[in-house]
Motif scaffolding. Structure first.
Motif, PDB file in Angstrom:
ATOM      1  N   GLU A 187       3.156   8.583   8.836  1.00  0.00           N
ATOM      2  CA  GLU A 187       2.743   7.304   8.275  1.00  0.00           C
ATOM      3  C   GLU A 187       1.903   7.562   7.039  1.00  0.00           C
ATOM      4  OE1 GLU A 187       0.617   5.751  11.617  1.00  0.00           O
ATOM      5  OE2 GLU A 187      -1.291   6.658  10.999  1.00  0.00           O
ATOM      6  N   TYR A 188       1.822   6.567   6.159  1.00  0.00           N
ATOM      7  CA  TYR A 188       0.963   6.700   4.995  1.00  0.00           C
ATOM      8  C   TYR A 188      -0.473   6.446   5.415  1.00  0.00           C
ATOM      9  CZ  TYR A 188       4.554   7.217   1.429  1.00  0.00           C
ATOM     10  OH  TYR A 188       5.567   7.707   0.651  1.00  0.00           O
ATOM     11  N   SER A 189      -1.309   7.481   5.297  1.00  0.00           N
ATOM     12  CA  SER A 189      -2.713   7.369   5.673  1.00  0.00           C
ATOM     13  C   SER A 189      -3.573   7.353   4.421  1.00  0.00           C
ATOM     14  CB  SER A 189      -3.118   8.538   6.568  1.00  0.00           C
ATOM     15  OG  SER A 189      -2.324   8.577   7.734  1.00  0.00           O
ATOM     16  N   LEU A 190      -4.593   6.518   4.427  1.00  0.00           N
ATOM     17  CA  LEU A 190      -5.504   6.404   3.301  1.00  0.00           C
ATOM     18  C   LEU A 190      -6.934   6.495   3.804  1.00  0.00           C
ATOM     19  CD1 LEU A 190      -3.139   3.878   2.977  1.00  0.00           C
ATOM     20  CD2 LEU A 190      -3.941   4.171   0.643  1.00  0.00           C
ATOM     21  N   VAL A 191      -7.848   6.846   2.913  1.00  0.00           N
ATOM     22  CA  VAL A 191      -9.268   6.905   3.268  1.00  0.00           C
ATOM     23  C   VAL A 191     -10.063   6.106   2.238  1.00  0.00           C
ATOM     24  CG1 VAL A 191      -9.546   9.134   2.081  1.00  0.00           C
ATOM     25  CG2 VAL A 191     -11.230   8.400   3.775  1.00  0.00           C
ATOM     26  N   LYS A 192     -10.868   5.163   2.710  1.00  0.00           N
ATOM     27  CA  LYS A 192     -11.685   4.302   1.850  1.00  0.00           C
ATOM     28  C   LYS A 192     -12.987   3.970   2.571  1.00  0.00           C
ATOM     29  CE  LYS A 192      -8.145   3.853  -1.027  1.00  0.00           C
ATOM     30  NZ  LYS A 192      -8.094   4.616  -2.300  1.00  0.00           N
ATOM     31  N   ARG A 193     -13.839   3.225   1.886  1.00  0.00           N
ATOM     32  CA  ARG A 193     -15.102   2.798   2.472  1.00  0.00           C
ATOM     33  C   ARG A 193     -15.058   1.290   2.748  1.00  0.00           C
ATOM     34  NH1 ARG A 193     -20.121   5.293   2.456  1.00  0.00           N
ATOM     35  NH2 ARG A 193     -19.406   6.785   0.858  1.00  0.00           N
ATOM     36  N   VAL A 194     -15.574   0.901   3.908  1.00  0.00           N
ATOM     37  CA  VAL A 194     -15.639  -0.517   4.264  1.00  0.00           C
ATOM     38  C   VAL A 194     -16.733  -1.192   3.421  1.00  0.00           C
ATOM     39  CG1 VAL A 194     -16.134  -2.180   6.093  1.00  0.00           C
ATOM     40  CG2 VAL A 194     -14.821  -0.108   6.612  1.00  0.00           C
ATOM     41  N   ILE A 195     -16.353  -2.256   2.749  1.00  0.00           N
ATOM     42  CA  ILE A 195     -17.291  -2.993   1.898  1.00  0.00           C
ATOM     43  C   ILE A 195     -17.679  -4.327   2.507  1.00  0.00           C
ATOM     44  CG2 ILE A 195     -17.608  -4.057  -0.384  1.00  0.00           C
ATOM     45  CD1 ILE A 195     -17.598  -0.970  -0.351  1.00  0.00           C
ATOM     46  N   ALA A 196     -16.711  -5.007   3.106  1.00  0.00           N
ATOM     47  CA  ALA A 196     -16.981  -6.316   3.721  1.00  0.00           C
ATOM     48  C   ALA A 196     -16.158  -6.445   4.991  1.00  0.00           C
ATOM     49  CB  ALA A 196     -16.650  -7.441   2.750  1.00  0.00           C
ATOM     50  N   THR A 197     -16.658  -7.234   5.930  1.00  0.00           N
ATOM     51  CA  THR A 197     -16.010  -7.401   7.225  1.00  0.00           C
ATOM     52  C   THR A 197     -15.558  -8.851   7.421  1.00  0.00           C
ATOM     53  OG1 THR A 197     -18.125  -7.838   8.322  1.00  0.00           O
ATOM     54  CG2 THR A 197     -17.409  -5.551   8.190  1.00  0.00           C
ATOM     55  N   GLY A 198     -14.895  -9.105   8.546  1.00  0.00           N
ATOM     56  CA  GLY A 198     -14.326 -10.423   8.815  1.00  0.00           C
ATOM     57  C   GLY A 198     -15.326 -11.560   8.660  1.00  0.00           C
ATOM     58  N   TRP A 252       0.809  -1.212   0.000  1.00  0.00           N
ATOM     59  CA  TRP A 252       0.000   0.000   0.000  1.00  0.00           C
ATOM     60  C   TRP A 252       0.845   1.266   0.000  1.00  0.00           C
ATOM     61  CZ3 TRP A 252      -5.478   0.113   0.353  1.00  0.00           C
ATOM     62  CH2 TRP A 252      -6.096  -1.135   0.570  1.00  0.00           C
ATOM     63  N   ASP A 253       1.975   1.255   0.688  1.00  0.00           N
ATOM     64  CA  ASP A 253       2.718   2.505   0.856  1.00  0.00           C
ATOM     65  C   ASP A 253       4.021   2.574   0.071  1.00  0.00           C
ATOM     66  OD1 ASP A 253       4.615   0.966   2.202  1.00  0.00           O
ATOM     67  OD2 ASP A 253       3.977   1.614   4.194  1.00  0.00           O
ATOM     68  N   SER A 254       4.334   1.538  -0.671  1.00  0.00           N
ATOM     69  CA  SER A 254       5.566   1.497  -1.467  1.00  0.00           C
ATOM     70  C   SER A 254       6.808   1.580  -0.609  1.00  0.00           C
ATOM     71  CB  SER A 254       5.572   2.635  -2.508  1.00  0.00           C
ATOM     72  OG  SER A 254       4.462   2.515  -3.370  1.00  0.00           O
ATOM     73  N   GLY A 255       6.667   1.292   0.686  1.00  0.00           N
ATOM     74  CA  GLY A 255       7.808   1.241   1.594  1.00  0.00           C
ATOM     75  C   GLY A 255       8.139   2.581   2.223  1.00  0.00           C
ATOM     76  N   GLY A 256       8.449   2.524   3.511  1.00  0.00           N
ATOM     77  CA  GLY A 256       8.904   3.732   4.184  1.00  0.00           C
ATOM     78  C   GLY A 256       7.795   4.649   4.639  1.00  0.00           C
ATOM     79  N   ALA A 257       8.168   5.660   5.406  1.00  0.00           N
ATOM     80  CA  ALA A 257       7.245   6.676   5.898  1.00  0.00           C
ATOM     81  C   ALA A 257       7.288   7.885   4.971  1.00  0.00           C
ATOM     82  CB  ALA A 257       7.611   7.065   7.327  1.00  0.00           C
TER      83      ALA A 257
END
Length: 254
Positions: free
Chosen positions: A134-145, A104-109
């Motif tokens: 840190e690399y922060s992202l924003v998305k929508r939850v689609i499915a859970t455990g 997700w973050d391509s490595g590193g901070a």
């Protein structure tokens, strides 16, 4: 017999004189200022650590729900950090999370903590005056455990969770239509993938411009996000003025 006017002459001052008071008042001012600053920083630290935090939307992956693009007034959002201490993310929640793997973050901070400048920015981030390192992202939850998510263009029904097609009113179909041959999945086929317990499958509302769970299925979490990496639930857009308002949750599984 001594003259009374000569006694303790050095102690006699005109009424209202501040000769001796001025240093004390200055010390009192700086002490009170330090206390006020300390209280403000303490409240800010408690709030940013346990209650809420402000973020800037970094990309267009959540349009039209959240706006973020080069050259525009990116949305500033506030997340609720308390809600997931007493419960779990639900389908439809918009969440901010730390990149769970290098995929997700391509490595590193995003910045170095080395040197005086790096350490100064790290301290500022404790109080919310600089972004977290840190690399922060924003998305929508689609499915859970425990749920299984998939999409096959050949079925022409879009994304399915546990075999049922989702209803996703937050996906701007007009926006997606600008990308030719996006197909019913609005991206590549994927799944079926069963979400591990305690993890979440997340996707951007702007599907054709979102490098979300679909693109990280080869990592250790199979593209999902552990709850421990979720920083909070997006509650409000606080800037720009024209965009101020709440950010709701719409369960696509209902």
């Amino acid at each position: 017999m001594s003259d009374d006017n000569d006694d303790n002459d050095s102690d006699v001052r005109p009424w209202g004189s501040k000769k001796d008071d001025e240093p004390q008042e200055k010390r009192s001012f700086w002490r009170e200022l330090a206390i006020i600053i300390g209280i403000v920083l303490l409240i800010s630290w408690v709030g940013q650590t346990f209650l809420f935090r402000q973020y800037v939307v970094p990309s267009e992956s959540m349009e039209s729900t959240l706006i973020g693009c080069a050259g525009c007034s990116n949305d500033r959002i506030v997340i609720d950090k308390l809600v997931y201490r007493f419960g779990d993310p639900k389908p439809g929640d918009v969440v901010v999370f730390k990149a769970p793997s290098e995929s997700w973050d391509s490595g590193g901070a995003p910045r170095s903590s080395e040197g005086l400048r790096g350490k100064f920015l790290d301290v500022l981030s404790w109080f919310g005056y600089a972004p977290p390192n840190e690399y922060s992202l924003v998305k929508r939850v689609i499915a859970t455990g425990g749920q299984t998510v998939e999409c096959r263009a050949a079925e022409n029904v879009g994304i399915k969770v546990d075999g049922k097609a989702l209803r996703e009113p937050y996906v701007n179909r007009e926006l997606q239509s600008r990308v030719p041959d996006a197909g019913p999945c609005l991206g590549p086929d994927f799944g079926p993938i069963t979400v591990p317990a305690g993890n979440y499958w997340v996707m951007g509302d702007n599907r054709t411009y979102s490098a979300d769970s679909r693109f990280h299925t080869e990592d250790e979490f199979h593209g999902t996000v552990p709850k421990s990496d979720i920083r909070g639930k997006v509650r409000f857009v606080i800037w720009p003025i024209s965009r101020i308002g709440g950010v709701g949750s719409e369960n696509p599984q209902q």
